[in-house]
Design a protein around this motif. Structure first.
Motif, PDB file in Angstrom:
ATOM      1  N   THR A 135       0.858  -1.198   0.000  1.00 31.06           N
ATOM      2  CA  THR A 135       0.000   0.000   0.000  1.00 31.06           C
ATOM      3  C   THR A 135       0.891   1.244   0.000  1.00 31.06           C
ATOM      4  O   THR A 135       0.672   2.188  -0.772  1.00 31.06           O
ATOM      5  CB  THR A 135      -0.912   0.018   1.245  1.00 31.06           C
ATOM      6  OG1 THR A 135      -1.666  -1.188   1.261  1.00 31.06           O
ATOM      7  CG2 THR A 135      -1.863   1.205   1.221  1.00 31.06           C
ATOM      8  N   HIS A 159       1.031   1.470  10.320  1.00 29.83           N
ATOM      9  CA  HIS A 159       1.597   0.475   9.393  1.00 29.83           C
ATOM     10  C   HIS A 159       1.996   1.094   8.056  1.00 29.83           C
ATOM     11  O   HIS A 159       3.138   0.988   7.633  1.00 29.83           O
ATOM     12  CB  HIS A 159       0.584  -0.645   9.155  1.00 29.83           C
ATOM     13  CG  HIS A 159       0.452  -1.560  10.325  1.00 29.83           C
ATOM     14  ND1 HIS A 159      -0.525  -1.403  11.279  1.00 29.83           N
ATOM     15  CD2 HIS A 159       1.193  -2.616  10.705  1.00 29.83           C
ATOM     16  CE1 HIS A 159      -0.373  -2.343  12.196  1.00 29.83           C
ATOM     17  NE2 HIS A 159       0.658  -3.089  11.878  1.00 29.83           N
ATOM     18  N   VAL A 160       1.043   1.757   7.404  1.00 32.17           N
ATOM     19  CA  VAL A 160       1.336   2.305   6.076  1.00 32.17           C
ATOM     20  C   VAL A 160       2.183   3.575   6.190  1.00 32.17           C
ATOM     21  O   VAL A 160       3.175   3.739   5.478  1.00 32.17           O
ATOM     22  CB  VAL A 160       0.039   2.625   5.297  1.00 32.17           C
ATOM     23  CG1 VAL A 160       0.366   3.199   3.924  1.00 32.17           C
ATOM     24  CG2 VAL A 160      -0.825   1.383   5.155  1.00 32.17           C
ATOM     25  N   ASP A 211       1.215  11.886  15.011  1.00 32.44           N
ATOM     26  CA  ASP A 211       0.460  10.672  15.332  1.00 32.44           C
ATOM     27  C   ASP A 211       0.066  10.765  16.799  1.00 32.44           C
ATOM     28  O   ASP A 211       0.813  11.333  17.603  1.00 32.44           O
ATOM     29  CB  ASP A 211       1.319   9.409  15.092  1.00 32.44           C
ATOM     30  CG  ASP A 211       0.474   8.150  15.003  1.00 32.44           C
ATOM     31  OD1 ASP A 211      -0.198   7.813  15.991  1.00 32.44           O
ATOM     32  OD2 ASP A 211       0.478   7.506  13.940  1.00 32.44           O
ATOM     33  N   ALA A 255      -4.189   8.246   8.526  1.00 30.74           N
ATOM     34  CA  ALA A 255      -4.723   7.820   9.825  1.00 30.74           C
ATOM     35  C   ALA A 255      -6.154   7.322   9.613  1.00 30.74           C
ATOM     36  O   ALA A 255      -6.357   6.272   9.010  1.00 30.74           O
ATOM     37  CB  ALA A 255      -4.644   8.977  10.813  1.00 30.74           C
ATOM     38  N   ALA A 269      -2.927   7.407   2.215  1.00 33.19           N
ATOM     39  CA  ALA A 269      -3.407   6.021   2.242  1.00 33.19           C
ATOM     40  C   ALA A 269      -4.795   5.844   2.838  1.00 33.19           C
ATOM     41  O   ALA A 269      -5.454   4.836   2.585  1.00 33.19           O
ATOM     42  CB  ALA A 269      -2.430   5.164   3.051  1.00 33.19           C
ATOM     43  N   ASN A 301      -8.572   5.478   3.980  1.00 36.59           N
ATOM     44  CA  ASN A 301      -9.835   5.286   3.266  1.00 36.59           C
ATOM     45  C   ASN A 301     -10.774   6.431   3.622  1.00 36.59           C
ATOM     46  O   ASN A 301     -10.706   6.986   4.719  1.00 36.59           O
ATOM     47  CB  ASN A 301     -10.479   3.962   3.693  1.00 36.59           C
ATOM     48  CG  ASN A 301      -9.816   2.772   3.018  1.00 36.59           C
ATOM     49  OD1 ASN A 301      -9.608   2.779   1.803  1.00 36.59           O
ATOM     50  ND2 ASN A 301      -9.473   1.755   3.788  1.00 36.59           N
TER      51      ASN A 301
HETATM   52  P1  NAD Z   1      -2.702   1.872  11.487  1.00 35.30           P
HETATM   53  O1  NAD Z   1      -3.795   1.736  12.493  1.00 35.30           O
HETATM   54  O2  NAD Z   1      -1.517   0.982  11.569  1.00 35.30           O
HETATM   55  O3  NAD Z   1      -2.166   3.380  11.451  1.00 35.30           O
HETATM   56  C1  NAD Z   1      -2.969   4.487  11.663  1.00 35.30           C
HETATM   57  C2  NAD Z   1      -2.158   5.450  12.512  1.00 35.30           C
HETATM   58  O4  NAD Z   1      -2.900   6.663  12.655  1.00 35.30           O
HETATM   59  C3  NAD Z   1      -1.884   4.919  13.932  1.00 35.30           C
HETATM   60  O5  NAD Z   1      -0.497   5.003  14.218  1.00 35.30           O
HETATM   61  C4  NAD Z   1      -2.706   5.845  14.827  1.00 35.30           C
HETATM   62  O6  NAD Z   1      -2.122   6.060  16.098  1.00 35.30           O
HETATM   63  C5  NAD Z   1      -2.731   7.107  13.988  1.00 35.30           C
HETATM   64  N1  NAD Z   1      -3.806   8.032  14.317  1.00 35.30           N
HETATM   65  C6  NAD Z   1      -5.058   7.789  14.736  1.00 35.30           C
HETATM   66  N2  NAD Z   1      -5.725   8.924  14.932  1.00 35.30           N
HETATM   67  C7  NAD Z   1      -4.873   9.931  14.628  1.00 35.30           C
HETATM   68  C8  NAD Z   1      -4.982  11.342  14.609  1.00 35.30           C
HETATM   69  N3  NAD Z   1      -6.099  11.955  14.958  1.00 35.30           N
HETATM   70  N4  NAD Z   1      -3.904  12.070  14.219  1.00 35.30           N
HETATM   71  C9  NAD Z   1      -2.750  11.469  13.864  1.00 35.30           C
HETATM   72  N5  NAD Z   1      -2.592  10.129  13.858  1.00 35.30           N
HETATM   73  C10 NAD Z   1      -3.650   9.370  14.228  1.00 35.30           C
HETATM   74  O7  NAD Z   1      -3.440   1.720  10.069  1.00 35.30           O
HETATM   75  P2  NAD Z   1      -2.738   1.500   8.657  1.00 35.30           P
HETATM   76  O8  NAD Z   1      -2.844   0.065   8.319  1.00 35.30           O
HETATM   77  O9  NAD Z   1      -1.445   2.193   8.607  1.00 35.30           O
HETATM   78  O10 NAD Z   1      -3.776   2.262   7.722  1.00 35.30           O
HETATM   79  C11 NAD Z   1      -3.817   3.683   7.672  1.00 35.30           C
HETATM   80  C12 NAD Z   1      -4.997   4.106   6.814  1.00 35.30           C
HETATM   81  O11 NAD Z   1      -4.841   3.580   5.502  1.00 35.30           O
HETATM   82  C13 NAD Z   1      -6.361   3.605   7.296  1.00 35.30           C
HETATM   83  O12 NAD Z   1      -7.330   4.572   6.981  1.00 35.30           O
HETATM   84  C14 NAD Z   1      -6.583   2.360   6.471  1.00 35.30           C
HETATM   85  O13 NAD Z   1      -7.960   2.079   6.304  1.00 35.30           O
HETATM   86  C15 NAD Z   1      -5.967   2.778   5.151  1.00 35.30           C
HETATM   87  N6  NAD Z   1      -5.488   1.658   4.325  1.00 35.30           N
HETATM   88  C16 NAD Z   1      -4.588   0.781   4.809  1.00 35.30           C
HETATM   89  C17 NAD Z   1      -4.138  -0.275   3.995  1.00 35.30           C
HETATM   90  C18 NAD Z   1      -3.105  -1.249   4.483  1.00 35.30           C
HETATM   91  O14 NAD Z   1      -2.519  -1.964   3.647  1.00 35.30           O
HETATM   92  N7  NAD Z   1      -2.820  -1.318   5.763  1.00 35.30           N
HETATM   93  C19 NAD Z   1      -4.629  -0.409   2.683  1.00 35.30           C
HETATM   94  C20 NAD Z   1      -5.552   0.528   2.198  1.00 35.30           C
HETATM   95  C21 NAD Z   1      -5.978   1.559   3.031  1.00 35.30           C
END
Ligand code: NAD
Length: 358
Positions: A150, A182-183, A202, A237, A258, A260
């Motif tokens: 991603t 993660h992303v 974050d 996020a 990234a 959604n």
């Molecule tokens: P994740 O939960 O690992 O990371 C999200 C991060 O955002 C966390 O570190 C969290 O602490 C932080 N966060 C939460 N609220 C916040 C705020 N108000 N301000 C700043 N930081 C904040 O999730 P991820 O897997 O990294 O995914 C991130 C986004 O990308 C999500 O919306 C997910 O739906 C989307 N997405 C992820 C993938 C994937 O492969 N993991 C694929 C497509 C879409």
């Protein structure tokens, strides 16, 4: 309003409700479209307040998967499963076995995978009852964590947007990155390696510290990330980061990340366009994750090992699609999110016509 008239139902081929008395499973599997191939989309476990709300979520998410899979040019349709329950207290192996039996009754019209509240361990239970499960661990077809793929797609997408909108390379831009989970963390590494300056935020302080130490990123509070003077704002996020309140604070000419559902409403997307900013539609630029999962489904279907070269080729193709959306938006003077929806619908309709003609 009946189910069939509800806006969320639009275009669905089938909606299936499952109940298993012994395990307590209450699940809805929505199949939006199988025109391009079997419907694929994760399973979410959530304590919905009512079955109606669970249904609405399943419908909304399954259509979104159809659009995302079409834009990633996968031979997959869109579907989604929801399990009504609290993932912290109500998970049992029997529940996921019952879910596996539910998936199996659809005979391969729907492939399930992880989503909020569901882990690879849960999927292993489901897999005892059906083979239509992706996202398992420890087998040659396994795709593993989708986040790096991603992040690679988002990285390439940001680079494309920067070249088009600013006629620059990444070593001459500042990126404000919201969320280094993660992303976001993988994306930060890639942007740093390409020479971009980073400002990150974050709510997880340990995560920001780690990423900042690796990349030299400047750290700001989660509330301040919207006010950063940057060329790119990258929401990584939660959904809804671009809304009436934040839009006036974000100065970046490019929004690409990234997360959604970045736009709080379609009107916000129109507003971005009217202001002359470039918004990379979220479900296009973040398609790398589903491409990774599709690679696993493909390998399982063929009885082969996971093929990273296939995934990379699909990522290349994803960038061609993103460019097509940006081109049409410019030529037709229409917001990118509207153009993306139109391209997705046309790809699905085209596949349905081909199937009908065959
Ligand atoms: P994740 O939960 O690992 O990371 C999200 C991060 O955002 C966390 O570190 C969290 O602490 C932080 N966060 C939460 N609220 C916040 C705020 N108000 N301000 C700043 N930081 C904040 O999730 P991820 O897997 O990294 O995914 C991130 C986004 O990308 C999500 O919306 C997910 O739906 C989307 N997405 C992820 C993938 C994937 O492969 N993991 C694929 C497509 C879409």
């Amino acid at each position: 309003m009946t189910l069939f008239d509800s806006p969320a139902f639009e275009g669905h081929e089938g909606v299936h409700a499952f109940f298993d008395e012994k395990s307590g499973l209450k699940s809805i599997i929505a199949v939006h479209s199988t025109a391009r191939g079997p419907a694929a989309g994760g399973c979410r476990m959530w304590p919905y307040a009512s079955a109606d709300l669970a249904m609405e979520d399943a419908l909304r998410l399954s259509r979104a998967m159809s659009y995302k899979n079409a834009m990633a040019d996968l031979e997959l349709g869109g579907g989604k499963a929801v399990i009504i329950g609290d993932s912290r207290t109500q998970k049992t192996p029997a529940l996921f076995e019952a879910f596996g039996r539910a998936v199996e009754t659809l005979g391969g019209r729907y492939w399930t995978a992880e989503d909020v509240g569901v882990s690879p361990a849960d999927l292993t239970e489901a897999r005892r009852q059906t083979r239509y499960v992706a996202g398992l661990e420890g087998h040659p077809a396994a795709s593993g964590d989708p986040s790096p793929v991603t992040a690679e797609g988002v990285f390439r997408g940001i680079r494309l947007c920067v070249r088009r909108a600013l006629n620059r390379d990444l070593d001459r831009v500042t990126v404000a990155l919201q969320g280094v989970g993660h992303v976001g963390a993988y994306l930060a590494d890639k942007l740093h390696a390409a020479g971009a300056r980073l400002v990150i935020a974050d709510v997880n302080e340990a995560a920001v510290r780690e990423v900042a130490a690796r990349t030299g990123a400047k750290v700001v509070t989660p509330a301040a990330i919207f006010d950063v003077d940057a060329d790119v704002f990258a929401p990584c996020a939660l959904g809804g980061a671009i809304n009436e309140d934040t839009l006036v604070r974000i100065g970046a000419p490019i929004i690409a990340g990234a997360a959604n559902n970045q736009l709080a409403s379609p009107e916000i997307g129109r507003e971005l366009f009217a202001q002359g900013r470039l918004y990379a539609p979220d479900y296009v630029i973040n398609g790398g994750g589903i491409i990774n999962v599709a690679g696993e489904i493909r390998a399982l279907e063929r009885g082969e090992a996971f093929d990273d070269a296939w995934v990379q080729a699909k990522l290349d193709r994803l960038m061609v699609t993103l460019e097509e959306v940006l081109d049409r938006s410019r030529q037709e003077k229409r917001p990118t999110h509207e153009v993306a929806n139109e391209v997705a619908r046309a790809r699905i309709a085209g596949a349905a016509e081909n199937r009908a003609a065959a």
